[in-house]
Design a protein around this motif. Structure first.
Motif, PDB file in Angstrom:
ATOM      1  N   UNK A 110       0.831  -1.203   0.000  1.00  0.00           N
ATOM      2  CA  UNK A 110       0.000   0.000   0.000  1.00  0.00           C
ATOM      3  C   UNK A 110       0.868   1.256   0.000  1.00  0.00           C
ATOM      4  N   UNK A 111       0.278   2.358  -0.447  1.00  0.00           N
ATOM      5  CA  UNK A 111       0.979   3.637  -0.432  1.00  0.00           C
ATOM      6  C   UNK A 111       1.220   4.088   1.001  1.00  0.00           C
ATOM      7  N   UNK A 112       2.433   4.563   1.256  1.00  0.00           N
ATOM      8  CA  UNK A 112       2.828   5.021   2.586  1.00  0.00           C
ATOM      9  C   UNK A 112       3.086   6.519   2.538  1.00  0.00           C
ATOM     10  N   UNK A 113       2.541   7.240   3.512  1.00  0.00           N
ATOM     11  CA  UNK A 113       2.602   8.703   3.505  1.00  0.00           C
ATOM     12  C   UNK A 113       3.136   9.216   4.839  1.00  0.00           C
ATOM     13  N   UNK A 114       4.130  10.101   4.771  1.00  0.00           N
ATOM     14  CA  UNK A 114       4.655  10.763   5.963  1.00  0.00           C
ATOM     15  C   UNK A 114       4.203  12.218   5.933  1.00  0.00           C
ATOM     16  N   UNK A 115       3.628  12.684   7.032  1.00  0.00           N
ATOM     17  CA  UNK A 115       3.162  14.068   7.111  1.00  0.00           C
ATOM     18  C   UNK A 115       3.756  14.757   8.327  1.00  0.00           C
ATOM     19  N   UNK A 116       4.042  16.054   8.182  1.00  0.00           N
ATOM     20  CA  UNK A 116       4.501  16.897   9.282  1.00  0.00           C
ATOM     21  C   UNK A 116       3.437  17.938   9.575  1.00  0.00           C
ATOM     22  N   UNK A 117       3.424  18.428  10.797  1.00  0.00           N
ATOM     23  CA  UNK A 117       2.427  19.420  11.186  1.00  0.00           C
ATOM     24  C   UNK A 117       2.806  20.796  10.665  1.00  0.00           C
ATOM     25  N   UNK A 118       1.865  21.438   9.962  1.00  0.00           N
ATOM     26  CA  UNK A 118       2.060  22.808   9.521  1.00  0.00           C
ATOM     27  C   UNK A 118       1.435  23.773  10.509  1.00  0.00           C
ATOM     28  N   UNK A 119       0.997  24.933  10.032  1.00  0.00           N
ATOM     29  CA  UNK A 119       0.414  25.915  10.944  1.00  0.00           C
ATOM     30  C   UNK A 119      -1.001  25.547  11.352  1.00  0.00           C
ATOM     31  N   UNK A 121      -2.522  22.285  10.144  1.00  0.00           N
ATOM     32  CA  UNK A 121      -2.805  20.893   9.800  1.00  0.00           C
ATOM     33  C   UNK A 121      -1.588  20.209   9.230  1.00  0.00           C
ATOM     34  N   UNK A 122      -1.675  18.897   8.983  1.00  0.00           N
ATOM     35  CA  UNK A 122      -0.533  18.155   8.451  1.00  0.00           C
ATOM     36  C   UNK A 122      -0.241  18.509   6.993  1.00  0.00           C
ATOM     37  N   UNK A 123       1.049  18.498   6.668  1.00  0.00           N
ATOM     38  CA  UNK A 123       1.512  18.683   5.290  1.00  0.00           C
ATOM     39  C   UNK A 123       2.165  17.376   4.834  1.00  0.00           C
ATOM     40  N   UNK A 124       1.729  16.850   3.702  1.00  0.00           N
ATOM     41  CA  UNK A 124       2.332  15.628   3.159  1.00  0.00           C
ATOM     42  C   UNK A 124       3.763  15.938   2.758  1.00  0.00           C
ATOM     43  N   UNK A 125       4.707  15.203   3.346  1.00  0.00           N
ATOM     44  CA  UNK A 125       6.118  15.524   3.168  1.00  0.00           C
ATOM     45  C   UNK A 125       6.893  14.476   2.384  1.00  0.00           C
ATOM     46  N   UNK A 126       6.413  13.239   2.378  1.00  0.00           N
ATOM     47  CA  UNK A 126       7.065  12.195   1.602  1.00  0.00           C
ATOM     48  C   UNK A 126       6.045  11.092   1.329  1.00  0.00           C
ATOM     49  N   UNK A 137      -3.055   4.354  -5.441  1.00  0.00           N
ATOM     50  CA  UNK A 137      -3.630   5.530  -4.783  1.00  0.00           C
ATOM     51  C   UNK A 137      -2.483   6.319  -4.175  1.00  0.00           C
ATOM     52  N   UNK A 138      -2.430   7.609  -4.454  1.00  0.00           N
ATOM     53  CA  UNK A 138      -1.309   8.405  -3.958  1.00  0.00           C
ATOM     54  C   UNK A 138      -1.781   9.775  -3.510  1.00  0.00           C
ATOM     55  N   UNK A 139      -0.882  10.528  -2.896  1.00  0.00           N
ATOM     56  CA  UNK A 139      -1.129  11.894  -2.432  1.00  0.00           C
ATOM     57  C   UNK A 139       0.060  12.733  -2.852  1.00  0.00           C
ATOM     58  N   UNK A 140      -0.182  13.934  -3.327  1.00  0.00           N
ATOM     59  CA  UNK A 140       0.924  14.790  -3.754  1.00  0.00           C
ATOM     60  C   UNK A 140       1.671  15.363  -2.558  1.00  0.00           C
TER      61      UNK A 140
END
Length: 259
Positions: A110-119, A121-126, A137-140
């Motif tokens: 499955x697609x794996x997504x790493x997100x960091x917290x922005x101001x 909400x989370x921002x997709x980072x990798x 299925x992916x996320x930009x």
């Protein structure tokens, strides 16, 4: 004070005010407000409409905003995205995550997504994708996720500033606000995985990643509903937990993530 010094002080004050106004306009963007008009900015910030429009057009010229597809709207610009990506790229967890994400992607398919917290909400980072599948299925990278996503829920449950968390939740409509507040409270108590659905057949399951201080990222699986049932007792869920703990260990969180 000499006349030249006075003029420079006045000019400096005007420049600082202009920077403050620009920052205020940029701060109104978020998952619930991806585009604005000058009139909306004026109302939100208590500005004259002409002043708000002048600032928006100046930000367009600087590359911080772009004109939206709908007439009269403005959206975040390429320079803003570039600066955000640069800031995110400096985070240690983004550098350490790839091998853990690839292993998780390979194990689950499955697609794996790493997100960091922005101001706000989370921002997709990798993102790591399972390329052996014909449909993925992916996320930009750079996408800001809404507050009701699985990735947001784990952050909201573990962020230290719960006053800020409550303010963010309060921006949602009544029904969403009540449901999210309850789910976040349960997650904070259990420390378990968060789940979410976009309502169109896409599911996500997310785990918190801790460093030596607190939550530093969310690690998530994203797939269609038939590939990723929202079952936190599944093998995919177990793999996600293990990967999040391992990445957290690399971030120095062995004491936090230890079972």
């Amino acid at each position: 004070m000499a006349d030249q010094d006075k003029d420079e002080a006045r000019a400096g004050g005007a420049e600082i005010q202009a920077v403050d106004r620009a920052a205020q306009i940029l701060s109104v963007f978020g998952p619930e407000r991806p585009k604005i008009t000058a009139a909306e900015a004026a109302e939100l910030l208590d500005l004259n409409r002409t002043t708000a429009y002048r600032y928006c057009t100046s930000l367009v010229a600087a590359g911080l905003l772009e004109r939206g597809a709908e007439p009269g709207t403005f959206v975040p610009g390429a320079l803003l995205v570039q600066l955000g990506a640069f800031a995110i790229g400096r985070r240690k967890v983004v550098d350490l995550a790839p091998p853990f994400m690839r292993d998780l992607c390979s194990t689950t398919g499955l697609t794996t997504v790493l997100s960091l917290w922005g101001s706000t909400g989370p921002i997709v980072s990798r993102v790591e994708e399972e390329m052996t599948r014909s449909i993925v299925v992916t996320v930009r990278v750079g996408t800001q996720l809404s507050l009701v996503t699985a990735q947001s829920k784990v952050f909201l449950a573990h962020l230290g500033d719960q006053i800020r968390v409550e303010r963010l939740i309060a921006t949602l409509p009544d029904r969403q606000r009540v449901a999210l507040r309850e789910e976040v409270r349960d997650l904070a108590e259990s420390g378990d995985l968060a789940v979410g659905s976009d309502g169109y057949g896409i599911h996500a399951m997310a785990a918190p990643v801790f460093d030596e201080y607190s939550i530093c990222a969310s690690l998530a699986l994203v797939a269609t509903n038939d590939m990723l049932p929202l079952d936190v007792t599944s093998r995919a869920a177990d793999s996600l937990r293990a990967s999040a703990r391992a990445l957290g260990g690399a971030m120095g969180a062995s004491a936090i993530v230890e079972e």
